[in-house]
Design an enzyme around this catalytic site. Sequence first.
Site, PDB file in Angstrom:
ATOM      1  N   SER A 176       0.833  -1.221   0.000  1.00 41.55           N
ATOM      2  CA  SER A 176       0.000   0.000   0.000  1.00 41.55           C
ATOM      3  C   SER A 176       0.865   1.269   0.000  1.00 41.55           C
ATOM      4  O   SER A 176       0.461   2.287  -0.576  1.00 41.55           O
ATOM      5  CB  SER A 176      -0.977   0.003   1.172  1.00 41.55           C
ATOM      6  OG  SER A 176      -0.312   0.189   2.394  1.00 41.55           O
ATOM      7  N   HIS A 188       9.158   3.388   8.456  1.00 43.11           N
ATOM      8  CA  HIS A 188       9.062   2.518   9.624  1.00 43.11           C
ATOM      9  C   HIS A 188       7.833   2.929  10.433  1.00 43.11           C
ATOM     10  O   HIS A 188       7.650   4.128  10.702  1.00 43.11           O
ATOM     11  CB  HIS A 188      10.324   2.616  10.491  1.00 43.11           C
ATOM     12  CG  HIS A 188      10.296   1.683  11.658  1.00 43.11           C
ATOM     13  ND1 HIS A 188      10.553   0.332  11.526  1.00 43.11           N
ATOM     14  CD2 HIS A 188      10.005   1.891  12.962  1.00 43.11           C
ATOM     15  CE1 HIS A 188      10.426  -0.246  12.708  1.00 43.11           C
ATOM     16  NE2 HIS A 188      10.093   0.671  13.599  1.00 43.11           N
ATOM     17  N   THR A 206      20.747   3.146   7.020  1.00 41.21           N
ATOM     18  CA  THR A 206      22.165   2.932   7.330  1.00 41.21           C
ATOM     19  C   THR A 206      22.284   1.498   7.854  1.00 41.21           C
ATOM     20  O   THR A 206      21.257   0.859   8.144  1.00 41.21           O
ATOM     21  CB  THR A 206      22.646   3.930   8.409  1.00 41.21           C
ATOM     22  OG1 THR A 206      21.854   3.734   9.584  1.00 41.21           O
ATOM     23  CG2 THR A 206      22.538   5.366   7.944  1.00 41.21           C
TER      24      THR A 206
END
Length: 212
Positions: free
Chosen positions: A19, A115, A147
């Site tokens: 999505s 996130h 990272t």
Amino acid sequence: MVKMPTMRSIVILISGRGSNMEAIVRAAQTENWPVSIAAVISNRSDSPGLDFARQQGIATAVVANRDYSSREQFDEALRTSIDGFSPDLVVLAGFLRILTTPFVDHYAGRLLNIHPSLLPSFPGMATHRQALAAGVKLHGATVHFVTPDLDHGPIVAQAAVPVLDTDSEDTLAARVLEQEHRIFPRAVRWFIEGKLSLNAGRVRIDASAEQV
Ligand code: GRF
């Protein structure tokens, strides 16, 4: 003379529903970004998001992690697949794999992730469960440069939502997802327009960038 914007190319990686990828593709279309979405790549052949990408005429590829015996071998195959499309930016949109340092370093400064928490709180999986267990009153989503330090890269954008007494993991996830679909396309657009970069580990956003 009108200066034409530089055309950029992106590759989006997904693992499932897709999505966030869909939100980026739709924003690119409706807002007419100077971008070519070169490919959507999944590590699972059954990702529903691949169907949406195909319907949009976007090239798709599957690099299945189960076909590789080590993380290193999988990441190398993934890198070969991505680099075949020569993208300026690689977007992790619900790509549920931990990436090796050589892979992350190869895309330094041009690898973005979303996130589902207000980092640095709740890295890793089950972020909504973690938020409910911790009893926080605010939760949210973070876009960051990737990272080697998992879920700890330099932060580009965040959005917060309230946590309600009545929330379940599902209701909280839905509230956060709505914000993911808002901030992730914004951040990708900044990069495409040359308004977002990573310099010596610090995020730089041009003052002219439309705020999230
Ligand atoms: C999103 O919440 C994303 O932040 C997390 O996994 C979910 C993927 O959703 N990493 P989708 O595949 O983008 O629909």
